[in-house]
Design a protein around this motif. Structure first.
Motif, PDB file in Angstrom:
ATOM      1  N   LEU A 157       0.823  -1.210   0.000  1.00 45.83           N
ATOM      2  CA  LEU A 157       0.000   0.000   0.000  1.00 45.83           C
ATOM      3  C   LEU A 157       0.855   1.257   0.000  1.00 45.83           C
ATOM      4  N   ARG A 158       1.950   1.224   0.745  1.00 38.60           N
ATOM      5  CA  ARG A 158       2.836   2.401   0.795  1.00 38.60           C
ATOM      6  C   ARG A 158       3.459   2.672  -0.568  1.00 38.60           C
ATOM      7  N   GLN A 159       3.919   1.625  -1.266  1.00 43.15           N
ATOM      8  CA  GLN A 159       4.517   1.810  -2.584  1.00 43.15           C
ATOM      9  C   GLN A 159       3.489   2.332  -3.584  1.00 43.15           C
ATOM     10  N   THR A 160       2.254   1.866  -3.471  1.00 46.47           N
ATOM     11  CA  THR A 160       1.195   2.341  -4.370  1.00 46.47           C
ATOM     12  C   THR A 160       0.913   3.819  -4.145  1.00 46.47           C
ATOM     13  N   LEU A 161       0.832   4.237  -2.881  1.00 44.73           N
ATOM     14  CA  LEU A 161       0.587   5.641  -2.577  1.00 44.73           C
ATOM     15  C   LEU A 161       1.754   6.533  -3.005  1.00 44.73           C
ATOM     16  N   VAL A 162       2.965   6.004  -2.911  1.00 47.06           N
ATOM     17  CA  VAL A 162       4.136   6.780  -3.371  1.00 47.06           C
ATOM     18  C   VAL A 162       4.043   7.048  -4.864  1.00 47.06           C
ATOM     19  N   ARG A 163       3.664   6.028  -5.641  1.00 47.17           N
ATOM     20  CA  ARG A 163       3.529   6.217  -7.077  1.00 47.17           C
ATOM     21  C   ARG A 163       2.429   7.226  -7.401  1.00 47.17           C
ATOM     22  N   VAL A 164       1.318   7.138  -6.676  1.00 47.64           N
ATOM     23  CA  VAL A 164       0.230   8.092  -6.900  1.00 47.64           C
ATOM     24  C   VAL A 164       0.684   9.511  -6.573  1.00 47.64           C
ATOM     25  N   ALA A 165       1.432   9.683  -5.479  1.00 43.71           N
ATOM     26  CA  ALA A 165       1.930  11.005  -5.099  1.00 43.71           C
ATOM     27  C   ALA A 165       2.924  11.533  -6.122  1.00 43.71           C
ATOM     28  N   GLN A 166       3.745  10.659  -6.669  1.00 49.47           N
ATOM     29  CA  GLN A 166       4.697  11.083  -7.698  1.00 49.47           C
ATOM     30  C   GLN A 166       3.981  11.559  -8.956  1.00 49.47           C
ATOM     31  N   CYS A 167       2.956  10.818  -9.381  1.00 48.75           N
ATOM     32  CA  CYS A 167       2.192  11.241 -10.561  1.00 48.75           C
ATOM     33  C   CYS A 167       1.482  12.570 -10.313  1.00 48.75           C
ATOM     34  N   ALA A 168       0.892  12.717  -9.112  1.00 49.47           N
ATOM     35  CA  ALA A 168       0.207  13.967  -8.787  1.00 49.47           C
ATOM     36  C   ALA A 168       1.191  15.134  -8.752  1.00 49.47           C
ATOM     37  N   THR A 169       2.380  14.909  -8.219  1.00 51.24           N
ATOM     38  CA  THR A 169       3.398  15.962  -8.178  1.00 51.24           C
ATOM     39  C   THR A 169       3.839  16.359  -9.576  1.00 51.24           C
ATOM     40  N   ALA A 170       4.029  15.364 -10.461  1.00 49.14           N
ATOM     41  CA  ALA A 170       4.425  15.662 -11.832  1.00 49.14           C
ATOM     42  C   ALA A 170       3.364  16.487 -12.552  1.00 49.14           C
ATOM     43  N   VAL A 171       2.091  16.155 -12.329  1.00 41.87           N
ATOM     44  CA  VAL A 171       1.012  16.904 -12.976  1.00 41.87           C
ATOM     45  C   VAL A 171       0.969  18.342 -12.457  1.00 41.87           C
ATOM     46  N   ILE A 172       1.120  18.516 -11.143  1.00 40.86           N
ATOM     47  CA  ILE A 172       1.084  19.861 -10.559  1.00 40.86           C
ATOM     48  C   ILE A 172       2.240  20.714 -11.068  1.00 40.86           C
ATOM     49  N   LEU A 173       3.447  20.132 -11.078  1.00 41.27           N
ATOM     50  CA  LEU A 173       4.611  20.884 -11.530  1.00 41.27           C
ATOM     51  C   LEU A 173       4.528  21.220 -13.016  1.00 41.27           C
ATOM     52  N   PHE A 174       3.960  20.322 -13.801  1.00 40.32           N
ATOM     53  CA  PHE A 174       3.879  20.566 -15.242  1.00 40.32           C
ATOM     54  C   PHE A 174       2.904  21.695 -15.564  1.00 40.32           C
ATOM     55  N   PHE A 175       1.736  21.666 -14.982  1.00 39.49           N
ATOM     56  CA  PHE A 175       0.734  22.674 -15.305  1.00 39.49           C
ATOM     57  C   PHE A 175       0.994  24.018 -14.634  1.00 39.49           C
ATOM     58  N   SER A 176       1.812  24.028 -13.593  1.00 39.41           N
ATOM     59  CA  SER A 176       2.157  25.295 -12.948  1.00 39.41           C
ATOM     60  C   SER A 176       3.463  25.900 -13.477  1.00 39.41           C
ATOM     61  N   ASN A 177       4.105  25.214 -14.446  1.00 40.83           N
ATOM     62  CA  ASN A 177       5.333  25.712 -15.083  1.00 40.83           C
ATOM     63  C   ASN A 177       6.471  25.924 -14.089  1.00 40.83           C
ATOM     64  N   VAL A 178       6.555  25.046 -13.109  1.00 39.52           N
ATOM     65  CA  VAL A 178       7.674  25.129 -12.176  1.00 39.52           C
ATOM     66  C   VAL A 178       8.987  24.816 -12.882  1.00 39.52           C
ATOM     67  N   GLN A 179       8.929  23.930 -13.884  1.00 37.82           N
ATOM     68  CA  GLN A 179      10.153  23.566 -14.600  1.00 37.82           C
ATOM     69  C   GLN A 179      10.753  24.761 -15.333  1.00 37.82           C
ATOM     70  N   VAL A 180       9.903  25.696 -15.771  1.00 42.22           N
ATOM     71  CA  VAL A 180      10.422  26.888 -16.453  1.00 42.22           C
ATOM     72  C   VAL A 180      11.213  27.763 -15.477  1.00 42.22           C
ATOM     73  N   ALA A 181      10.651  27.948 -14.297  1.00 42.73           N
ATOM     74  CA  ALA A 181      11.351  28.741 -13.283  1.00 42.73           C
ATOM     75  C   ALA A 181      12.650  28.062 -12.855  1.00 42.73           C
ATOM     76  N   LEU A 182      12.608  26.728 -12.755  1.00 37.74           N
ATOM     77  CA  LEU A 182      13.805  25.996 -12.367  1.00 37.74           C
ATOM     78  C   LEU A 182      14.887  26.093 -13.436  1.00 37.74           C
ATOM     79  N   LEU A 183      14.502  25.950 -14.704  1.00 39.52           N
ATOM     80  CA  LEU A 183      15.480  26.053 -15.789  1.00 39.52           C
ATOM     81  C   LEU A 183      16.062  27.457 -15.871  1.00 39.52           C
ATOM     82  N   TYR A 184      15.234  28.474 -15.647  1.00 39.99           N
ATOM     83  CA  TYR A 184      15.737  29.851 -15.660  1.00 39.99           C
ATOM     84  C   TYR A 184      16.764  30.060 -14.552  1.00 39.99           C
ATOM     85  N   ALA A 185      16.454  29.582 -13.347  1.00 41.93           N
ATOM     86  CA  ALA A 185      17.389  29.746 -12.233  1.00 41.93           C
ATOM     87  C   ALA A 185      18.670  28.965 -12.482  1.00 41.93           C
ATOM     88  N   LEU A 186      18.550  27.761 -13.037  1.00 44.29           N
ATOM     89  CA  LEU A 186      19.745  26.962 -13.331  1.00 44.29           C
ATOM     90  C   LEU A 186      20.604  27.630 -14.400  1.00 44.29           C
TER      91      LEU A 186
END
Length: 258
Positions: free
Chosen positions: A195-224
């Protein structure tokens, strides 16, 4: 730096002297030595080319030919100098500034921002060769690792300030994982690995969706990108200085006399 032979001193070859300086940690002397050798060689080449131009022009019958040939050397020398500088700048992109960086470099105290990191106007010079740029970059990155990390955090904060949606997405991602940790401790998920491994995968997918639609990767690439450019330029142009000022007795026996 070449030591002259005399009854009271030995002649030390350049490679052996450079190896001794590296072993003892006197890297600032290697840096200054590279600059001095380049200045001497450039001056000698300029004098030789000027003398050749004058001798070639003096073969004519009048002095007008000399006045014609001498100025032609100046644009050519400036072009060669600019081309060598441009070549070094482009070669900086091929350097790996983190080649000698270790975790211990982040464990010490942060060097002073004014005296150590920024320094004075005389603390900077254009690298005369790729070897000198590599030496400066590797050693300055190790010495100012905490300063560069602080600059990256500053640039990331500025980019997130300009992109409020990315800031909200990052906060939501952190809150998601904090909530997952709380639920894991409350529900004792350590005793339920499936159950813990399943919830980790779900949290990872949810995090990827949030970061993608909020354009966090753009801010990260700019700072890098900005922090990497500042790191490479500052580390390669910043002269190497002693980590601490030696005492009078240490300075007296620092280098054998010529």
């Amino acid at each position: 730096m070449v030591f002259s032979s005399n009854p009271l001193a030995l002649s030390v070859p350049d490679p052996a002297f450079e190896s001794w300086l590296r072993e003892k940690g006197y890297l600032e002397i290697l840096d200054q030595r590279s600059s001095d050798l380049h200045r001497i060689s450039t001056a000698a080449a300029g004098d030789g080319a000027a003398a050749t131009s004058v001798s070639a022009s003096s073969g004519g019958s009048d002095n007008s030919n000399a006045a014609t040939h001498i100025p032609t050397f100046l644009p050519y020398g400036a072009f060669v100098s600019c081309f060598s500088y441009l070549k070094i700048l482009i070669s900086l992109l091929t350097l790996n500034p983190f080649a000698k960086l270790t975790n211990d470099d982040f464990a010490g105290n942060t060097p002073s921002w004014t005296k150590a990191f920024i320094g004075s106007f005389g603390s900077y010079s254009f690298p005369t060769s790729l070897d000198q740029a590599r030496l400066r970059t590797h050693e300055n990155v190790k010495r100012f690792a905490r300063n560069y990390a602080s600059l990256f955090i500053l640039f990331l904060a500025c980019s997130l300030y300009q992109m409020p949606i990315a800031l909200v997405g990052l906060l939501l991602s952190l809150a998601l994982w904090d909530g997952f940790k709380y639920c894991g401790d409350h529900w004792k998920l350590d005793q339920r690995p499936v159950l813990r491994q399943t919830l980790v995968r779900v949290a990872q997918c949810a995090t990827a969706v949030i970061l993608f639609f909020s354009n966090v990767q753009v801010a990260l690439l700019y700072a890098l990108g900005v922090s990497y450019a500042v790191l490479v330029l500052h580390a390669s142009f910043r002269k190497l200085t002693p980590a601490k000022q030696p005492s009078q007795s240490e300075r007296s026996r620092r280098i054998p006399k010529k």
